[in-house]
Design an enzyme around this catalytic site. Structure first.
Site, mmCIF file in Angstrom:
data_model
loop_
_atom_site.group_PDB
_atom_site.id
_atom_site.type_symbol
_atom_site.label_atom_id
_atom_site.label_comp_id
_atom_site.label_asym_id
_atom_site.label_seq_id
_atom_site.Cartn_x
_atom_site.Cartn_y
_atom_site.Cartn_z
ATOM 1 N N LYS A 27 22.904 57.689 25.563
ATOM 2 C CA LYS A 27 21.713 57.458 24.998
ATOM 3 C C LYS A 27 21.933 58.617 24.051
ATOM 4 O O LYS A 27 22.684 58.815 22.789
ATOM 5 C CB LYS A 27 20.186 57.524 25.102
ATOM 6 C CG LYS A 27 19.760 56.686 23.785
ATOM 7 C CD LYS A 27 18.646 56.134 23.907
ATOM 8 C CE LYS A 27 19.073 55.238 24.454
ATOM 9 N NZ LYS A 27 17.489 54.224 24.685
ATOM 10 N N ARG A 97 12.397 59.255 25.914
ATOM 11 C CA ARG A 97 13.225 57.795 26.415
ATOM 12 C C ARG A 97 14.184 57.868 27.113
ATOM 13 O O ARG A 97 15.340 58.884 27.073
ATOM 14 C CB ARG A 97 14.351 57.313 24.614
ATOM 15 C CG ARG A 97 13.021 56.740 23.461
ATOM 16 C CD ARG A 97 14.312 56.945 22.302
ATOM 17 N NE ARG A 97 13.684 56.647 21.076
ATOM 18 C CZ ARG A 97 13.441 55.797 20.964
ATOM 19 N NH1 ARG A 97 13.751 54.301 21.855
ATOM 20 N NH2 ARG A 97 12.672 55.099 19.655
ATOM 21 N N GLY A 106 16.970 48.279 29.580
ATOM 22 C CA GLY A 106 15.634 48.681 29.985
ATOM 23 C C GLY A 106 15.192 48.307 31.379
ATOM 24 O O GLY A 106 14.061 48.135 31.865
ATOM 25 N N MET A 108 15.010 51.603 32.623
ATOM 26 C CA MET A 108 13.849 52.195 33.149
ATOM 27 C C MET A 108 13.236 52.827 31.806
ATOM 28 O O MET A 108 13.109 51.381 30.456
ATOM 29 C CB MET A 108 14.562 53.691 33.311
ATOM 30 C CG MET A 108 15.649 53.889 34.069
ATOM 31 S SD MET A 108 16.431 55.067 34.108
ATOM 32 C CE MET A 108 18.146 54.823 33.176
ATOM 33 N N ARG A 340 25.725 52.018 21.227
ATOM 34 C CA ARG A 340 26.689 52.076 22.460
ATOM 35 C C ARG A 340 27.643 50.790 22.081
ATOM 36 O O ARG A 340 27.516 50.101 21.062
ATOM 37 C CB ARG A 340 25.972 52.036 23.529
ATOM 38 C CG ARG A 340 25.326 50.855 22.981
ATOM 39 C CD ARG A 340 23.970 50.602 24.155
ATOM 40 N NE ARG A 340 23.099 49.306 24.762
ATOM 41 C CZ ARG A 340 21.676 49.537 25.283
ATOM 42 N NH1 ARG A 340 21.762 50.157 25.988
ATOM 43 N NH2 ARG A 340 21.294 48.556 24.552
ATOM 44 N N HIS A 455 15.713 40.434 27.148
ATOM 45 C CA HIS A 455 16.222 40.995 28.192
ATOM 46 C C HIS A 455 17.131 39.891 29.090
ATOM 47 O O HIS A 455 18.577 40.441 29.219
ATOM 48 C CB HIS A 455 14.799 41.352 28.829
ATOM 49 C CG HIS A 455 15.244 41.409 30.527
ATOM 50 N ND1 HIS A 455 15.606 40.655 31.391
ATOM 51 C CD2 HIS A 455 15.618 43.101 30.936
ATOM 52 C CE1 HIS A 455 16.147 41.608 32.574
ATOM 53 N NE2 HIS A 455 16.042 42.347 32.282
ATOM 54 N N SER A 771 58.191 37.839 51.494
ATOM 55 C CA SER A 771 56.868 37.589 50.530
ATOM 56 C C SER A 771 55.916 38.352 51.599
ATOM 57 O O SER A 771 55.947 36.993 52.949
ATOM 58 C CB SER A 771 56.828 35.760 50.281
ATOM 59 O OG SER A 771 56.029 36.036 49.534
ATOM 60 N N CYS A 839 52.323 36.738 48.503
ATOM 61 C CA CYS A 839 51.527 35.011 48.502
ATOM 62 C C CYS A 839 50.379 35.258 49.327
ATOM 63 O O CYS A 839 49.972 34.585 49.646
ATOM 64 C CB CYS A 839 52.773 34.784 48.752
ATOM 65 S SG CYS A 839 53.057 34.527 50.587
ATOM 66 N N TYR A 859 56.718 41.085 42.269
ATOM 67 C CA TYR A 859 56.116 40.247 41.873
ATOM 68 C C TYR A 859 55.260 39.874 43.171
ATOM 69 O O TYR A 859 55.439 39.832 43.637
ATOM 70 C CB TYR A 859 56.828 38.164 42.030
ATOM 71 C CG TYR A 859 57.099 37.757 43.384
ATOM 72 C CD1 TYR A 859 56.500 36.940 43.736
ATOM 73 C CD2 TYR A 859 58.612 38.018 43.964
ATOM 74 C CE1 TYR A 859 56.227 36.607 44.725
ATOM 75 C CE2 TYR A 859 58.935 37.149 45.124
ATOM 76 C CZ TYR A 859 58.471 37.041 46.050
ATOM 77 O OH TYR A 859 58.249 35.703 46.457
HETATM 78 C C1 PEP Z 1 49.787 34.633 54.373
HETATM 79 O O1 PEP Z 1 49.265 34.394 55.625
HETATM 80 O O2 PEP Z 1 48.655 36.128 54.153
HETATM 81 C C2 PEP Z 1 50.316 33.303 53.798
HETATM 82 C C3 PEP Z 1 49.984 33.525 52.440
HETATM 83 O O3 PEP Z 1 50.257 32.564 55.073
HETATM 84 P P1 PEP Z 1 49.424 31.188 55.366
HETATM 85 O O4 PEP Z 1 47.922 31.632 54.397
HETATM 86 O O5 PEP Z 1 49.510 30.378 54.755
HETATM 87 O O6 PEP Z 1 48.590 31.876 56.832
#
Ligand code: PEP
Ligand code: MG
Length: 883
Positions: A27, A97, A106, A108, A340, A455, A771, A839, A859
């Site tokens: 503020k 303030r 709100g 404080m 703000r 609020h 992966s 993954c 990825y």
């Molecule tokens: C993992 O282990 O990260 C994976 C993707 O395989 P799961 O979760 O099926 O064991």
């Protein structure tokens, strides 16, 4: 530190700027910035957050030390306003303030009208009328009495209500001067009675004590709770702003309001706000009177409205973002009391970012950075299933969008308790900062009173919770714990459904559905796609999920688990495979019975993902998961024996029990699972490989472009990969020869055991892609079971701050992350073309995605509803760390 080296603790508005938030609070910094650029701001000055920290350490002594400086600034205020603090002729009043470096709406305290006493009130009365003067005085008494001197606010409220009853009026603003003069006396008496002390008549003492009270409110119960919920550090402190008062309650040509430069709920580019004539700011924020729409101000006072809109536009251009402005009109003159960056719903955040980029106010890259991945996730949250929608029983203001279903609770503490176990909706006449904990624990909030800036509305929007306010049709009875609307009585524990996007309240528990991305979100994500380097794939194995993932922008499938192909009506077949006595028998059942069914599964998957790389992971879980539970089986056998049953039925159960005992493991997660299954029973993997490649070949012949990739789980050694690669190549050769077509396929491995990461360079030689299976990798690197840790002890580790976050949600960068980084470096050195992704669950977590980008991965793969989150997070990672 000697006197002259002491840090500067007091800044006039002319001395600060927007960049000084940490020191002056949000503020204070913005008041200074507005002063600098010539927006009409009342004169004032700021005591810094450092002063707050010092005060916490040293108390009154510190305040006394800096007091001469404060007095100097008060004298400057007197010069600027031509008024005198404590003067009877033209008394100067100030507001005291709070204002922390991060917004805590709100949470404080603030005290208005400081400087009034029995003498100065007379001077004020001469200048501005009796009614106004005594109204201001009684407000000071109640605010000061409660905040500084600790008399419960309700006691002042009670006296006020009595007075209104006595004079037969509804609104505070209708009370005559005489009534207010009486109230002033009653309030003073109340303070004396409750505290044993008089309300201080010395205006300078009032300021001093108010400053201390505001500093102390930083450590007030509700402020501390708010900081916990929002992860705000405790050591920031709050600044205090002392500002010359301007009055919105000086008659009907005065008033106070809040304006957003764009609509904070929808993002529409139109000033949105509320105005309460003849009132002070606290009346709006407290949600006690329902204010008028800002457009109404435009109709009543077009000149003023135009001026306000101009200021809004100017501030938005200056700050290059939507502003949330508090303003006061004093006898026709506009004053801005605060600006703000406005809080907004996720829906509005996306629309504003895209609109502002298209208007040229910000760049596309800035637009991509403006929206948080969490917002995108919230945007894809639930709505009421349109086919199940019911007539609403009541309608209020749509304060924070999204639908929520839960059991009605009328008390915040109870909501906190019950909310741990089942979904609740908090229903209150209005909310106060005391309710924040209960709001956080609820699925949604419904209030009977208050406007879009009350609020409840502000806090719910910040939390991304569905919220309806000002739903005056519901009559709440807190004693009976029920609300009535027409003939309907809804009791505590009854289910209701609220739609914060429309303001509709529906009785009962309606089904909710996932919404579709808006056009603006699609656009923002396209911009994100143009920026990001990381590919975004999906973890999906059911046809509907794969289709959804592709619709949400997945560029491929990063993990199709195949377990489900062995379950359901396939389970009895697979159980026979497991129980088979010989390899021939196993092979026969697999190839003749199971494989053809699975081929159809793969055809469907590859057809939906046509043209996109589809990573299919071979069977992963321990075999005992496909057999009955050992304890139940033991009990069944014992029961049959006790009943004297003989013959085939009992024999079959005994055979099954023997097999289950064979497969029993003390530590199945470190046991006979992942590719060890394929090494010991190659025929199981062979059936899967055959099903995948035959499916692909058949689709190829139909003119489609299937792109299967076979992924081996749980590898620890290069030799495993070599063995299984031979198997894949053998099957591929046979299938392609027989079918008369060739299909391009890839061969890859998961990295989910520490040894795989440590020898990644060796593994890289054998495969096309890696992966990271960070679910298992986290489990094995930390030596913590992914199935039990969270339930058993992980939460304690997080509460105690031993681990900063749940490592199964956000990558443990120092541990697991380091191993990944090393694996990426080693393997890319050997094979630069190797594609590397992730993954595990972390593939959809923004912080983990940022790390994946930083270490040069290719990825991430996330569950379908997190694909948009991942697209945005990947672009933000790129913008933050250009490689
Ligand atoms: C993992 O282990 O990260 C994976 C993707 O395989 P799961 O979760 O099926 O064991
Ligand atoms: Mg795994």
């Amino acid at each position: 530190m000697s006197q002259h080296e002491r840090p500067k603790y007091v800044y006039s508005f002319e001395e600060g700027s927007a960049g000084m938030k940490r020191l002056l609070g949000g503020k204070g910094a913005n008041l200074a910035e507005m002063t600098r650029i010539g927006v009409p701001v009342p004169p004032g000055f700021t005591l810094t957050t450092k002063a707050c920290i010092e005060y916490m350490r040293r108390g009154r002594e510190f305040i006394d030390e800096i007091w001469p400086e404060v007095l100097k600034h008060i004298r400057k205020l007197e010069e600027k306003t031509g008024r005198k603090f404590g003067g009877v002729e033209r008394p100067l009043l100030v507001s005291v303030r709070s204002g922390a470096p991060v917004s805590m709406p709100g949470m404080m305290d603030t005290v208005l009208n400081v400087g009034l006493n029995d003498e100065t009130v007379k001077g004020l009365a001469k200048l501005a009328g009796e009614r106004f003067a005594y109204d201001s005085y009684r407000r000071l008494l109640s605010m000061y009495g409660s905040i500084v001197m600790g008399v419960p606010r309700e006691e002042f409220e009670r006296l006020l209500e009595e007075k209104k009853r006595k004079y037969g009026v509804k609104a505070d603003a209708e009370l005559p001067a005489e009534a207010l003069r009486e109230l002033v006396e009653e309030y003073k008496r109340l303070i004396k009675e409750r505290t044993g002390r008089e309300f201080p008549q010395n205006p300078l003492e009032q300021v001093k004590m108010a400053v201390e009270a505001v500093f102390r409110s930083w450590n007030g119960r509700r402020a501390v709770k708010y900081r916990r919920i929002h992860g705000i550090p405790d050591d920031l402190g709050t600044a205090v702003n002392i500002v010359a008062m301007v009055f919105g309650n000086m008659g009907w040509d005065s008033g106070t309001g809040v304006a957003f430069t764009r609509n904070p709920a929808t993002g529409e580019n139109r000033v949105y706000g509320e105005y309460l004539p003849n009132a002070q700011g606290e009346d709006v924020v407290a949600g006690i009177r329902t204010p008028m729409h800002i457009d109404e101000l435009g109709r009543r006072h077009p000149e003023l409205y135009k001026q306000l809109i101009d200021v809004c536009r100017r501030l938005e251009r200056h700050y290059r973002d939507m502003q949330d402005i508090e303003f006061t009109v004093e006898q026709g003159r506009l004053w801005i009391l605060q600006t703000r960056t406005g809080k907004r719903t996720p829906l509005a955040a996306v629309k504003m970012a895209v609109d502002m980029a298209e208007e040229g106010l910000i760049t596309r890259e800035e637009a991509v950075l403006r929206v948080s991945p969490e917002d995108v996730e919230k945007l894809l949250h639930k709505q009421v299933d349109p086919s199940a929608r019911k007539e609403p029983v009541a309608k209020g203001l749509p304060a924070s969008p999204g639908a929520a279903v839960g059991k009605v609770v009328f008390d915040s503490d109870e909501a906190e308790e019950l909310g741990k176990r089942e979904p609740v909706i908090l229903v209150r006449p209005e909310t106060t900062p005391e309710d924040v904990g209960g709001m956080a624990a609820s699925q949604g909030i419904l209030t009977a009173r208050g406007g879009m800036t009350s609020h409840a509305a502000v806090v719910a929007r910040g939390m991304g919770k569905p919220c309806i306010v000002g739903c005056e049709a519901i009559k709440i009875d807190l004693e009976k714990e029920e609300f009535r609307v027409g003939d309907l009585v809804v009791k505590k524990g009854d289910w209701i459904t609220i739609d914060g996007s429309t303001g509709e309240v529906m009785a009962g528990k309606l089904p909710l559905v996932e919404p579709k991305p808006t056009a603006e979100l699609e656009k923002l994500l396209k911009w994100a796609d143009e920026i990001r380097d990381l590919g975004v794939y999906a973890n999906a194995d059911l046809p509907a999920d794969i289709a959804k993932a592709i619709e949400l922008g997945a560029e491929g499938i990063g993990l199709a688990r195949t377990e489900h192909m062995f379950l359901g009506d396939r389970l009895p077949i697979f159980q026979r495979v497991i129980l088979a006595e010989t390899e021939e028998e196993r092979r026969r059942i697999l190839m003749e019975e199971l494989m053809p069914l699975q081929k159809e599964d793969f055809k469907e998957i590859l057809r939906i993902a046509d043209g996109k790389k589809t990573i299919i992971r071979l069977l992963d879980p321990p075999l005992h998961e496909f057999l009955p539970n050992i304890r139940e089986l033991l009990a069944e056998v014992a029961k049959l024996e006790a009943q004297g049953v003989r013959g085939e039925e009992l024999e079959e159960k005994r055979r099954l029990l023997k097999k289950v005992e064979d497969l029993y493991e003390f530590n199945p997660m470190l046991g006979f699972r992942v590719c060890r299954l394929g090494v010991v029973y190659p025929e199981i993997y062979e059936a899967q490989i055959r099903a995948i490649l035959e499916a692909a070949a058949e689709l190829r012949k139909q003119g489609l472009n299937p792109r299967p990739a076979i992924m081996i789980p749980g590898v620890i050694h290069k030799r495993e990969l070599e063995e299984l690669k031979k198997l894949v190549e053998k099957v591929a050769k046979e299938v392609f020869e027989r079918e008369g077509v060739e299909v391009d396929y890839e061969y890859g491995t998961m990295i989910e055991m520490p040894r795989a990461a440590l020898t990644a360079d060796e593994l890289a030689e054998v495969v096309d892609f890696f992966s990271f299976g960070t679910n298992d990798l986290t489990q094995t690197v930390l030596g913590m079971s992914r199935d039990d840790a969270e339930r058993r002890f992980l939460h304690v580790y997080i509460e105690k701050g031993i681990l900063p976050e749940n490592p199964f949600k956000t990558l443990d960068i120092k541990g697991v992350g380091q191993l990944m980084k090393m694996a990426v470096e080693k393997s890319k050195r050997v094979k630069p073309t190797l594609e590397i992704g992730i993954c595990g669950e972390h593939g959809g977590d923004p912080k983990s995605i940022e790390f994946c980008h930083k270490i040069g991965m290719d990825y991430v793969s996330a569950s379908p509803f997190r694909i948009p989150v991942a697209r945005l997070a990947a672009a933000q990672a790129k913008l933050k760390h250009r490689r």
